[in-house]
Design a protein around this motif. Structure first.
Motif, PDB file in Angstrom:
ATOM      1  N   SER A 153       0.819  -1.206   0.000  1.00  0.00           N
ATOM      2  CA  SER A 153       0.000   0.000   0.000  1.00  0.00           C
ATOM      3  C   SER A 153       0.857   1.262   0.000  1.00  0.00           C
ATOM      4  O   SER A 153       1.917   1.305   0.624  1.00  0.00           O
ATOM      5  CB  SER A 153      -0.887  -0.020   1.254  1.00  0.00           C
ATOM      6  N   CYS A 154       0.399   2.282  -0.709  1.00  0.00           N
ATOM      7  CA  CYS A 154       1.028   3.610  -0.656  1.00  0.00           C
ATOM      8  C   CYS A 154      -0.067   4.637  -0.431  1.00  0.00           C
ATOM      9  O   CYS A 154      -1.234   4.389  -0.736  1.00  0.00           O
ATOM     10  CB  CYS A 154       1.735   3.941  -1.969  1.00  0.00           C
ATOM     11  N   ALA A 155       0.330   5.797   0.055  1.00  0.00           N
ATOM     12  CA  ALA A 155      -0.660   6.856   0.230  1.00  0.00           C
ATOM     13  C   ALA A 155      -1.107   7.380  -1.130  1.00  0.00           C
ATOM     14  O   ALA A 155      -2.285   7.620  -1.370  1.00  0.00           O
ATOM     15  CB  ALA A 155      -0.068   7.985   1.070  1.00  0.00           C
ATOM     16  N   MET A 156      -0.131   7.552  -2.022  1.00  0.00           N
ATOM     17  CA  MET A 156      -0.419   8.027  -3.375  1.00  0.00           C
ATOM     18  C   MET A 156       0.335   7.116  -4.338  1.00  0.00           C
ATOM     19  O   MET A 156       1.483   6.770  -4.062  1.00  0.00           O
ATOM     20  CB  MET A 156       0.053   9.482  -3.517  1.00  0.00           C
ATOM     21  N   TYR A 157      -0.298   6.752  -5.430  1.00  0.00           N
ATOM     22  CA  TYR A 157       0.389   5.883  -6.382  1.00  0.00           C
ATOM     23  C   TYR A 157       1.031   6.728  -7.472  1.00  0.00           C
ATOM     24  O   TYR A 157       0.352   7.282  -8.347  1.00  0.00           O
ATOM     25  CB  TYR A 157      -0.580   4.829  -6.938  1.00  0.00           C
ATOM     26  N   CYS A 158       2.361   6.830  -7.366  1.00  0.00           N
ATOM     27  CA  CYS A 158       3.124   7.666  -8.283  1.00  0.00           C
ATOM     28  C   CYS A 158       3.010   7.075  -9.679  1.00  0.00           C
ATOM     29  O   CYS A 158       3.185   5.866  -9.865  1.00  0.00           O
ATOM     30  CB  CYS A 158       4.589   7.710  -7.859  1.00  0.00           C
ATOM     31  N   ARG A 159       2.787   7.938 -10.646  1.00  0.00           N
ATOM     32  CA  ARG A 159       2.615   7.446 -12.021  1.00  0.00           C
ATOM     33  C   ARG A 159       3.917   6.865 -12.556  1.00  0.00           C
ATOM     34  O   ARG A 159       3.907   6.101 -13.514  1.00  0.00           O
ATOM     35  CB  ARG A 159       2.109   8.558 -12.951  1.00  0.00           C
ATOM     36  N   HIS A 160       5.041   7.226 -11.960  1.00  0.00           N
ATOM     37  CA  HIS A 160       6.339   6.768 -12.457  1.00  0.00           C
ATOM     38  C   HIS A 160       6.889   5.603 -11.629  1.00  0.00           C
ATOM     39  O   HIS A 160       8.054   5.242 -11.788  1.00  0.00           O
ATOM     40  CB  HIS A 160       7.348   7.927 -12.409  1.00  0.00           C
ATOM     41  N   CYS A 161       6.071   5.009 -10.774  1.00  0.00           N
ATOM     42  CA  CYS A 161       6.579   4.013  -9.819  1.00  0.00           C
ATOM     43  C   CYS A 161       7.232   2.816 -10.518  1.00  0.00           C
ATOM     44  O   CYS A 161       6.708   2.295 -11.501  1.00  0.00           O
ATOM     45  CB  CYS A 161       5.418   3.519  -8.956  1.00  0.00           C
ATOM     46  N   THR A 162       8.350   2.386  -9.946  1.00  0.00           N
ATOM     47  CA  THR A 162       9.052   1.208 -10.473  1.00  0.00           C
ATOM     48  C   THR A 162       8.389  -0.092 -10.016  1.00  0.00           C
ATOM     49  O   THR A 162       8.506  -1.112 -10.684  1.00  0.00           O
ATOM     50  CB  THR A 162      10.515   1.224  -9.973  1.00  0.00           C
ATOM     51  N   THR A 230      10.134   5.873   2.288  1.00  0.00           N
ATOM     52  CA  THR A 230       8.749   6.348   2.405  1.00  0.00           C
ATOM     53  C   THR A 230       8.545   7.648   1.638  1.00  0.00           C
ATOM     54  O   THR A 230       9.419   8.524   1.627  1.00  0.00           O
ATOM     55  CB  THR A 230       8.349   6.576   3.875  1.00  0.00           C
ATOM     56  N   ARG A 231       7.382   7.770   1.035  1.00  0.00           N
ATOM     57  CA  ARG A 231       7.037   9.037   0.386  1.00  0.00           C
ATOM     58  C   ARG A 231       6.023   9.811   1.215  1.00  0.00           C
ATOM     59  O   ARG A 231       5.499  10.828   0.760  1.00  0.00           O
ATOM     60  CB  ARG A 231       6.501   8.773  -1.030  1.00  0.00           C
ATOM     61  N   THR A 232       5.748   9.344   2.427  1.00  0.00           N
ATOM     62  CA  THR A 232       4.726  10.046   3.205  1.00  0.00           C
ATOM     63  C   THR A 232       5.090  11.501   3.547  1.00  0.00           C
ATOM     64  O   THR A 232       4.193  12.342   3.580  1.00  0.00           O
ATOM     65  CB  THR A 232       4.348   9.291   4.500  1.00  0.00           C
TER      66      THR A 232
HETATM   67  S1  SF4 Z   1       7.237   5.311  -5.949  1.00  0.00           S
HETATM   68 FE1  SF4 Z   1       7.110   4.583  -3.836  1.00  0.00          FE
HETATM   69  S2  SF4 Z   1       5.452   5.808  -2.926  1.00  0.00           S
HETATM   70 FE2  SF4 Z   1       5.275   6.012  -5.145  1.00  0.00          FE
HETATM   71  S3  SF4 Z   1       3.821   4.393  -5.706  1.00  0.00           S
HETATM   72 FE3  SF4 Z   1       5.866   3.525  -5.926  1.00  0.00          FE
HETATM   73  S4  SF4 Z   1       6.303   2.504  -3.992  1.00  0.00           S
HETATM   74 FE4  SF4 Z   1       4.548   3.892  -3.677  1.00  0.00          FE
END
Ligand code: SF4
Length: 453
Positions: A153-162, A230-232
């Motif tokens: 789970s993430c707070a926000m799902y980054c469009r560029h996430c790996t 963390t990206r929080t």
């Molecule tokens: S980059 Fe990090 S915070 Fe963003 S969606 Fe992916 S795992 Fe979650």
């Protein structure tokens, strides 16, 4: 699906978001509508600043986006949002200034049609983390480090996430069984001294659950340091509560790496969150991703790095965008990263300059990429150039057949690279160098002010 390898024996997982994260009451929806359509968004501090409220009220549909941005062009949002996970905290959405691709926060958080472009070079798991998974959820690639995927789970799902293959596919946390297996593996591998607790975003777990994970890792004697990714602080800064930092403090040495990409993300609330962590003795690093149209501009990057230092966050990595599905529109050529690094050197303190790396396809690990500062070498001298274009000859240790002559060669057309590498000359200096002009001005000022003048 690959993410099932991580969490398929869960006692906590479900294909549905946990109830706490699924609720969207009429009341909360009405609040958000008023928050975004008429300031101030922080009208109800008690709820706005409650991180679980932010999680419960994440934007996950076009209808909700339209509540906030009535003129939104929704072309492609549904299709891309169906393919890759989509959730935005109200806090992060409040940073959007224009509901269009040119807004950096919008571009990093709202699904776009461009994500559906799928050239063959893009993969689900470009870093082959699944291949390096020693036990489910524990990636062991480098000898002395391991990465624990503690939640999807993430707070926000980054469009560029790996880690799109994992993050947001289901909102789940690591099970006790899997945690025990990971700890057993760590205990059997005393060469691992550094464990990165990652995800997803570990700070989306409850403090109690997170403590269970940290305590389990800390129980392994050979683990020296624990890092949390963390990206929080960027997308949910209210998550950095006193309870959380008091818990983290018990498990030092703890490091946190966060993920600011653009200066607009450095809000007073985000800076305060970083300050709280720093006050708890937690060294903070930042891992940015180089993203086209977001931060692929030397001046934007400079502003971000300076802002991070002021927030007590050390810029750690600048990542070249990974070859993961859905990011083609974000990718820049590597030459763009080199151009930015070239700009930064000499302008920004070394403390503020991240290491630019390509995380190699096929799991090859991080490869540092730098502008080329070595111009030439010989057994006796190495010729280097600095950010100004000055070239200097560095004499290597040992007997020199061709010692320096002491010539300095400003404007000497006879001096070339060979003269430097053979030790005939010590430097080649470009005309009109700002640093030397400053030096000259200082000398003239000192001369004017001296008693003999
Ligand atoms: S980059 Fe990090 S915070 Fe963003 S969606 Fe992916 S795992 Fe979650």
């Amino acid at each position: 699906m690959k993410d099932n390898r991580l969490f398929n024996e869960t006692d906590a997982s479900t294909d549905e978001p946990p109830p706490a994260f699924a609720a969207e009451t009429a009341e909360s929806s009405a609040l958000q509508t008023s928050l975004f359509s008429s300031m101030p968004v922080q009208a109800d501090f008690s709820r706005w600043n409650n991180w679980t409220w932010q999680m419960q009220n994440r934007i996950r549909s076009i209808a909700r986006l339209r509540d906030y941005f009535p003129g939104l062009d929704s072309t492609g949002i549904h299709e891309a949002g169906a393919k890759f996970p989509f959730a935005i905290t109200p806090y992060y959405a409040s940073l959007i200034r224009r509901a269009e691709r040119t807004d950096p926060v919008f571009a990093m958080s709202v699904p776009q049609m461009a994500e559906l472009f799928d050239p063959a070079c893009l993969k689900d798991d470009p870093l082959e983390e699944d291949e390096d998974m020693a036990v489910p959820g524990l990636v062991h690639r480098y000898q002395d480090r391991a990465l624990l995927i503690s939640t999807t789970s993430c707070a926000m799902y980054c469009r560029h996430c790996t880690r799109k293959r994992v993050a947001g596919r289901r909102d789940t946390c690591i099970t006790r069984t899997r945690l025990e297996r990971a700890v057993k593996y760590l205990s059997m591998h005393p060469e691992i001294h550094d464990v990165i607790i990652s995800g997803g975003d570990p700070l989306t777990m409850s403090t109690e659950m997170l403590e269970t994970v940290i305590a389990a890792v800390r129980s392994v004697k050979s683990v020296d340091i624990i890092r949390i990714g963390t990206r929080t602080p960027v997308v949910l800064p209210m998550r950095i509560t006193d309870d959380l930092v008091n818990m983290l403090k018990k498990y030092h040495p703890i490091f946190i790496n966060t993920h600011f990409n653009h200066p607009v993300e450095l809000t007073p609330q985000a800076i305060e969150a970083c300050g709280k962590l720093a006050d708890a003795g937690i060294p903070l690093g930042n891992q940015s991703v180089l993203l086209k149209g977001i931060n692929d501009d030397p001046h934007v990057m400079e502003e971000l790095l300076r802002g991070l230092l002021k927030a007590r966050v050390k810029p750690y990595y600048l990542f070249q965008c990974d070859l993961v599905r859905g990011v083609e529109h974000f990718r820049t050529p590597i030459s763009k990263g080199i151009e930015i690094m070239e700009y930064l050197r000499g302008r920004v303190s070394g403390l503020g300059i991240p290491l630019y790396v390509v995380d190699a396809p096929h799991g090859g690990g991080k490869i540092p990429v730098l502008p080329n500062y070595i111009v030439s070498t010989s057994p006796t001298h190495t010729v280097l150039r600095n950010f100004e274009g000055q070239m200097v000859s560095y004499p290597e240790p040992g007997p020199h057949k061709a010692p320096h002559t002491g010539k300095t060669d400003r404007g000497d057309s006879a001096a070339g690279i060979w003269e430097l590498s053979s030790g005939q000359h010590t430097k080649i200096q470009p005309q009109n160098c700002a640093r030397l002009n400053r030096r000259e001005t200082r000398k003239q000022t000192a001369a004017m002010l001296s008693p003999e003048a």
